[in-house]
Structures are given as C-alpha cells and as structure tokens.
Design a protein around this motif. Structure first.
Motif, mmCIF file in Angstrom:
data_model
loop_
_atom_site.group_PDB
_atom_site.id
_atom_site.type_symbol
_atom_site.label_atom_id
_atom_site.label_comp_id
_atom_site.label_asym_id
_atom_site.label_seq_id
_atom_site.Cartn_x
_atom_site.Cartn_y
_atom_site.Cartn_z
ATOM 1 N N LYS B 86 23.885 43.686 8.957
ATOM 2 C CA LYS B 86 23.354 43.235 10.246
ATOM 3 C C LYS B 86 24.145 42.054 10.810
ATOM 4 O O LYS B 86 23.962 41.682 11.959
ATOM 5 C CB LYS B 86 21.882 42.865 10.112
ATOM 6 N N ARG B 108 18.820 43.357 25.576
ATOM 7 C CA ARG B 108 17.447 43.103 25.125
ATOM 8 C C ARG B 108 16.983 44.195 24.160
ATOM 9 O O ARG B 108 16.336 43.910 23.148
ATOM 10 C CB ARG B 108 16.518 43.027 26.333
ATOM 11 N N ALA B 109 17.327 45.449 24.486
ATOM 12 C CA ALA B 109 16.940 46.551 23.587
ATOM 13 C C ALA B 109 17.579 46.363 22.207
ATOM 14 O O ALA B 109 16.938 46.584 21.172
ATOM 15 C CB ALA B 109 17.360 47.888 24.189
ATOM 16 N N LEU B 110 18.846 45.945 22.212
ATOM 17 C CA LEU B 110 19.530 45.717 20.929
ATOM 18 C C LEU B 110 18.944 44.507 20.210
ATOM 19 O O LEU B 110 18.766 44.518 18.984
ATOM 20 C CB LEU B 110 21.034 45.500 21.157
ATOM 21 N N LEU B 112 15.916 43.374 20.459
ATOM 22 C CA LEU B 112 14.602 43.747 19.910
ATOM 23 C C LEU B 112 14.780 44.519 18.611
ATOM 24 O O LEU B 112 14.045 44.318 17.641
ATOM 25 C CB LEU B 112 13.829 44.591 20.923
ATOM 26 N N ALA B 113 15.767 45.413 18.597
ATOM 27 C CA ALA B 113 16.006 46.212 17.389
ATOM 28 C C ALA B 113 16.476 45.335 16.231
ATOM 29 O O ALA B 113 16.124 45.577 15.078
ATOM 30 C CB ALA B 113 17.035 47.303 17.676
ATOM 31 N N SER B 114 17.264 44.327 16.550
ATOM 32 C CA SER B 114 17.749 43.431 15.495
ATOM 33 C C SER B 114 16.616 42.541 14.989
ATOM 34 O O SER B 114 16.509 42.274 13.793
ATOM 35 C CB SER B 114 18.873 42.538 16.020
ATOM 36 N N LEU B 157 25.565 39.194 19.604
ATOM 37 C CA LEU B 157 24.115 38.948 19.720
ATOM 38 C C LEU B 157 23.530 38.253 18.497
ATOM 39 O O LEU B 157 22.756 37.311 18.627
ATOM 40 C CB LEU B 157 23.391 40.288 19.915
#
Lengths: 264, 317
Positions: B86, B108-110, B112-114, B157
């Motif tokens: 990660k 933002r989607a990435l 949130l996934a992280s 990110l």
C-alpha cells in the motif's frame, strides 16, 4: 474492507448510470400502473382489480421483479467489467486490502442496489396503485396485514433478482465485458420461458424446470403460473434453496476467477 | 565504484549503508510458451531513481504488475523491505481513472479505498500537479497531459515510499515534461524511491541514478548511468590499411568489437587502452594517423544492447 465499501458506494452514488437506472425503476413501475390503469378502465375489469392498492403486494412484486432484473443485471455487469475496460482495477487493487475484499465490497454494493431498486419500485407501485384506485374509483381496502404482505413481497422480489445479478456479475468478470454480462442473463431468462413448455412435454426432461432459475423456482417464489401450472411448481423453500445454490455457485466462480487471475 | 551487474549474475548487492526497499529474486513470468520475464534480479534502493528501460514487450509492465501483486509470478518472488504494497504508488502503462468522476472525485474514490489519506491531501495534490482550477471537470474531458498529472497525483496519495511511473511524460507539452522531470528527483530527495519506466532515454539519463535494461524478459545490464554509458565508449582510429589493422586489433584481448568504415575503425575497447592499440599497430608497421574517443549516450548503449540479436554474452550464459 470498510474503506473499499465506502469507495464503492461513493463511486456508485456519483455515477449517472445509477441515477438513470433508479429513475427507470420508478418510471417503469409508475408508467406501467398508469398505462394499464387507464387502458383497462373501460373493458378489463379484472386488470383493474389487480392494480388496486390492496393488490399491490402481488402485482407490484411481479413488475418490480421484471424491471429489477434488467436494471440490476445492467449494473452488476458494468460495475465489474467497467473496472477492466477503464483499467481502474489496476489503479485500485494495489491500494485495496486484498482481492477478496475488493470483490466483497462490490457484491455488497450490488446487494444494496437491489434493495434500493426494490424499495423504490414498490414505492412507485404503491403510488401508481393509489392513483389507479382513485382514478377508477376501485375498492380501496388494504386487506389483512397489508404492511406484512407488502414487506414479504419486497423480500421475495429482491430474493429472485439476486440470481440474475450474480450471473451477470460472474459473466462480466470472466469475459471482462459488460455486453456479455448483460446479454447472457437476459438470454437465459427468455430461453427458459421459451423452452420450458418443451421440457414439460418431454418425459425425460420433465424434471428440468425445477432445476432451472426462473421456470420452476422463481415462479414458485412469486406465485406465478405464467410458465408452469400451479401444481407443477416446486415448494417455495425448495425453490429458495435451488436459487441460493445458484447464487453460491456464481459467486464462488467469481471469487475463484478473480483471486487467481492475472490483472494485465 | 563500478556497480554494473550483467545478465545471469547473482542478485545485485547494494553498497553497505544503502537500504534496499524492494528486491525481486529470480522473478519469472510465463504466459503459455512465452516467457515475459525471465529470472529477474532487481533491487530498488531507498531514495534512488531507477530507470527501467526496455523496448516494447521487454517485460517492464509485467514486472511492475508482479511487484504490485497484480500478476502472479511463475517463479521467484518479490521481497518488500520496510515497505508495504500500500506504500507503493504506481501508474501502470497509462493513467486509469473513472471517466464519469472528476479529478478530485477520482482521487477521493482512491483515498476512500486506501483508508489512510489525511484530509486536505487531495486538494494539496491537485494544487501540486496544477489541476486545482478544474476540480469538477469529468476525467473523460481531460487532455492527455491532465490525465498524466492526475496519475502522478494519485501515486502520491498515500505518502508512498516507492513511486512507479510508466512513461509519465507521455502527452505532456515541453513545459509539462520539464515539470515532471524536476518532480522526479524531488521525490527522491524526499526519501522516496522512484522506478521510472520510459522510452525517453535522454529523460532517463537526466533524472535517474541507476538504470536497469531489460530485453525479452532478461535483465541485460544494471548500474549507474555513468557506468552504463561508459560501457559504450568507442575509440575511433584512422589508419592506412584499415582491414589489416582491424585484424590485428581484433586479436587484442581487451577489444570487444571492431568495425571498419573507409579508413576509419571504430573499436569498442576501454579508453585507456588506446596506447596499447597504437603500439600493436606500430609493431606491424601500421601507424595511426588519428585517434579519438567517442563517448556514447545512454541511447547508444541501449540500442546496442537491445538490438543485438542474442544480446551481450556474459559469464555464466
């Protein structure tokens, strides 16, 4: 897994397709009620009887199922195939807590979509039935335990949509194609309807409809005699078990493929 | 110190005190009968920019895919030292985002996934890559350059220890290319390692500390840029009887190759051996009328290595 679920819900809620599909669910249900309600006013008294508010749990369930299958199949297929066609699976997976979490988050999101489609569909059906009842001055009594029957119908409608959504998901995952994921479940649906009379009229294949998705099992859960006579349908619990077996098989295939596949 | 490691050599060993954050050991990937990556031993050191070079189909993206866990190795393994998967930010082949989301929403989607991206990071990154003025435009409306910038923002990110960039200046205008070229060493100065896959060899030459050259899945050379470039130095010799001179020079043990062009010879040999060559020719009554050293660019060495049918012969092959 929760971060991935939040990400999936974020993507789903920001996608125009989701809004369009939900709009179609509402529009199709409301439109069907109003169209049939207005057309059936003069001649088809029994159609109007089915459309009155007291019968919404039964008639509404069947229309929600029909519309819901197409909508959820569309979303299920594009949800996973889109990740491959856009290449976003490569962007997202290294950040994910694992492949199984990624897939689980997608399936939970799909399950939530099924619930929302059914809820909105029933709300639209309820509104449609109220309007049809008022316009045609039909019997407005709700009958015994209306809320309970309505809730039961919603659960049954959601339950029978899931096998097709799972089939669409696994096909789209294997083929990496939304088109295949959408087309194959719809072909399966219509092929069953068309072929079931052939099966029932052939002695050696009489048992087959009970093993298929729609012909025996979904019909049994929806109390539908559209394909088979009422006496030919398997028991409801047996039908629920067969459908659960299909869903388990489809989801297992999806996990099996996704966990071992090279993402190139 | 010469750090060049050749094909077939054991795992390169970093100088003492240098931390290796990622190492591939005998990494191999076969797709049916095709061997895309063949026993790759590679290491990425903390804070370095490693150029990852190879012609199309050399196995670069497959290697990156295996590093990121997207592709299962047929044999060998990837060893992550003090870095988790990660903590690797990567663009593979090309930036890939959701076309219906804006740049900010894609990040933002990435994020949130992280699950580990601090608040405010997205806006900072959009500012950093020059996309802050179009936060709501859908990704599908972005130019190639904007997509690349968003890709770079996405790699940063989660405050990564290793950034993998695959052709990051693709589609950028000259000013954008210069910005990215200046960004890469900056990432290294911040203590991050960068694995840069690129066809733009002058770009690699400018920003990379070391390079690894791959061909048909095999590692041909790794080493510092100056060492690799030093491999390709040529002695240009003018002499009266070039064919006879070429025969004499070819017999010398330190000479790798000789080519004849008119009265001029191009000799692949260490620069300091010029006097030995001159002496050998003089012993045969052939007198050098001119001698010069031609330094190669990384591009020369790359082409020489990758266009040779069998690749360079090395010990153990």
């Amino acid at each position: 897994m929760l971060p991935l679920l939040r990400s999936e819900l974020f993507k789903l809620s920001h996608r125009m397709m989701t809004r369009v599909l939900l709009l179609i669910a509402v529009g199709a249900l409301l439109g069907a009620y109003l169209l049939l309600g207005l057309a059936g006013e003069s001649e088809e008294g029994d159609v109007l009887e089915d459309l009155r508010i007291g019968a919404v749990h039964d008639n509404g369930m069947f229309i929600v199922y029909q519309v819901g299958v197409i909508l959820t199949v569309t979303l299920a297929a594009s949800s996973i195939a889109g990740e491959f066609s856009w290449g976003t699976v490569r962007t997202l997976l290294p950040r994910a807590a694992g492949r199984s979490s990624f897939l689980t988050a997608k399936l939970i999101t799909l399950g939530l979509f099924v619930i929302v489609v059914v809820l909105l569909g029933f709300l639209a059906a309820l509104l449609g039935s109220v309007l049809v009842t008022a316009i045609n001055d039909l019997d407005s009594s709700l009958g015994d335990n209306f809320a309970g029957r309505l809730l039961g119908s919603m659960v049954r409608a959601a339950y029978v949509i899931v096998p097709y959504a799972a089939l669409a998901f696994v096909i789209a995952l294997w083929s990496r194609s939304s088109a295949a994921g959408i087309a194959i479940p719809i072909v399966v649906f219509y092929a069953e309807v068309l072929l079931t009379p052939l099966f029932t009229s052939t002695e050696s294949l009489e048992w087959l409809p009970d093993a298929l998705i729609y012909s025996g099992n979904i019909s049994s859960i929806l109390d539908s005699d559209a394909v088979l006579e009422e006496g030919q349908l398997p028991g409801r619990w047996q039908a629920a078990g067969v459908l659960a077996a299909y869903v388990t098989a489809f989801i297992s295939l999806a996990y099996g493929r996704f966990l071992t596949r090279d993402i190139t | 110190m010469n750090e060049i490691a050749k094909r077939g050599s054991p795992t390169p060993v970093a100088p003492s005190g240098v931390e290796v954050i990622l190492r591939t050991m005998g990494l191999t990937k076969r797709f049916g009968s095709l061997t895309a990556v063949d026993g790759l031993n590679l290491e990425v050191r903390r804070g370095e920019v490693l150029g990852f070079l190879g012609p199309n189909g050399a196995g670069k993206s497959t290697t990156v895919g295996m590093i990121l866990g997207l592709i299962a190795p047929t044999a060998g393994r990837v060893e992550y030292n003090s870095v988790s998967l990660k903590q690797i930010g990567a663009i593979i082949e090309a930036p890939a985002f959701y076309p219906y989301l804006s740049g900010r929403d894609n990040l933002r989607a990435l994020a949130l996934a992280s699950g580990d991206v601090p608040p405010g990071r997205i806006d900072d990154l959009l500012e950093y890559v020059g996309l802050a003025d179009r936060p709501k435009s859908p990704y599908r409306t972005y130019s190639m350059g904007m997509k690349q910038r968003l890709g770079i923002a996405s790699t940063l990110l989660s405050d990564p220890a290793l950034v993998i960039l695959d052709e990051p200046t693709n589609g950028l205008d000259p000013a954008g290319q210069r910005e990215i070229r200046s960004l890469i060493p900056q990432l290294a100065r911040e203590g991050r390692s960068v694995l840069l896959a690129s066809h733009l060899l002058h770009e690699v030459e400018q920003v990379c500390d070391r390079v690894a050259i791959l061909r048909r899945g095999k590692l041909l050379q790794t080493g510092t840029v100056s060492d690799i470039v030093g491999l390709g130095g040529l002695l240009e010799i003018q002499v009266a009887e070039p064919e006879r001179a070429a025969e004499i020079i070819r017999a010398l043990p330190f000479v790798q190759s000789v080519s004849v062009q008119g009265e001029r010879l191009s000799v692949a040999a260490p620069e300091e051996r010029g006097a030995d060559i001159s002496r050998a020719l003089g012993d045969a009554n052939l007198y050098v009328t001119a001698m010069s050293v031609r330094h190669s660019s990384l591009e020369d060495v790359f082409l020489e290595l990758t266009e040779t049918e069998a690749g360079p012969e090395t010990e153990g092959d």
